[in-house]
Each structure stands twice: as C-alpha cells, then as structure tokens.
Design a protein around this motif. Structure first.
Motif, PDB file in Angstrom:
ATOM      1  N   ILE A   1       0.856  -1.173   0.000  1.00  0.00           N
ATOM      2  CA  ILE A   1       0.000   0.000   0.000  1.00  0.00           C
ATOM      3  C   ILE A   1       0.898   1.231   0.000  1.00  0.00           C
ATOM      4  O   ILE A   1       1.737   1.392   0.885  1.00  0.00           O
ATOM      5  N   LEU A   2       0.710   2.053  -1.013  1.00  0.00           N
ATOM      6  CA  LEU A   2       1.445   3.312  -1.096  1.00  0.00           C
ATOM      7  C   LEU A   2       0.527   4.424  -0.617  1.00  0.00           C
ATOM      8  O   LEU A   2      -0.589   4.568  -1.098  1.00  0.00           O
ATOM      9  N   GLN A   3       0.982   5.173   0.343  1.00  0.00           N
ATOM     10  CA  GLN A   3       0.181   6.264   0.868  1.00  0.00           C
ATOM     11  C   GLN A   3       0.963   7.559   0.814  1.00  0.00           C
ATOM     12  O   GLN A   3       2.183   7.555   0.970  1.00  0.00           O
ATOM     13  N   ALA A   4       0.216   8.631   0.599  1.00  0.00           N
ATOM     14  CA  ALA A   4       0.832   9.952   0.596  1.00  0.00           C
ATOM     15  C   ALA A   4      -0.192  10.952   1.130  1.00  0.00           C
ATOM     16  O   ALA A   4      -1.387  10.801   0.922  1.00  0.00           O
ATOM     17  N   GLU A   5       0.299  11.924   1.849  1.00  0.00           N
ATOM     18  CA  GLU A   5      -0.584  12.975   2.332  1.00  0.00           C
ATOM     19  C   GLU A   5      -0.699  14.047   1.261  1.00  0.00           C
ATOM     20  O   GLU A   5       0.283  14.450   0.661  1.00  0.00           O
ATOM     21  N   GLU A   6      -1.939  14.492   1.041  1.00  0.00           N
ATOM     22  CA  GLU A   6      -2.177  15.554   0.079  1.00  0.00           C
ATOM     23  C   GLU A   6      -3.103  16.581   0.700  1.00  0.00           C
ATOM     24  O   GLU A   6      -4.019  16.236   1.443  1.00  0.00           O
TER      25      GLU A   6
END
Length: 85
Positions: free
Chosen positions: A2-7
């Motif tokens: 799972i790739l997560q990033a804050e936006e």
C-alpha cells in the motif's frame, strides 16, 4: 503493498446564497439547507435577446411576491407534482 501519501486538497464551499431581489440570505434561521427559487431564461436565435442567459436566485419571501405578481397580471403559477430530492 500500500502506497500512501498525504495531500492537501482544496474544496469549494458555499458560505451563503443571497437573494438577487432583496439581498437577504436564502438560508432560514436555524435551518441546515438553503431555500430558494431559481429564475432562469435562455433566449434563442430568433429572440430580440439573442443567446442571452438570465439567472436569479430568489428567497422564499421574494418568490411569493413574484408568484403573486404573475397571478395579478393574469398569469398562472402551477404547483408541480414532482418530489423534491
């Protein structure tokens, strides 16, 4: 994996809808929703108002005045059977 990033996402929020007749808010006191009528007209090629588009948001009090005016000059405002929703 799972790739997560804050936006940071910007959203458009309606703060109020003002009546184009009287300038009052179209949200009744202590109400969650806006209550307003929309008057709109789209004029075609053969009109004296070629391709003009008109729109006005009208509060409930002003909408009643417009309805009464239309009826006072012999017009009819029909009660729709369509369900709001």
């Amino acid at each position: 994996m799972i790739l997560q990033a804050e936006e940071l996402v910007q959203t458009m929020v309606t703060k109020d809808i003002l009546c184009d007749c009287c300038g009052d808010s179209c949200r009744p006191v202590k109400a969650r929703n806006y209550e307003y009528a929309t008057f709109s007209a789209r004029w075609g090629w053969d009109s004296e108002r070629d391709l003009e588009v008109w729109e006005a948001h009208i509060c409930e009090n002003c909408a009643v005045k417009v309805k009464n005016f239309i009826e006072s000059i012999g017009g009819k405002v029909r009660l729709s059977s369509r369900i709001i929703g």
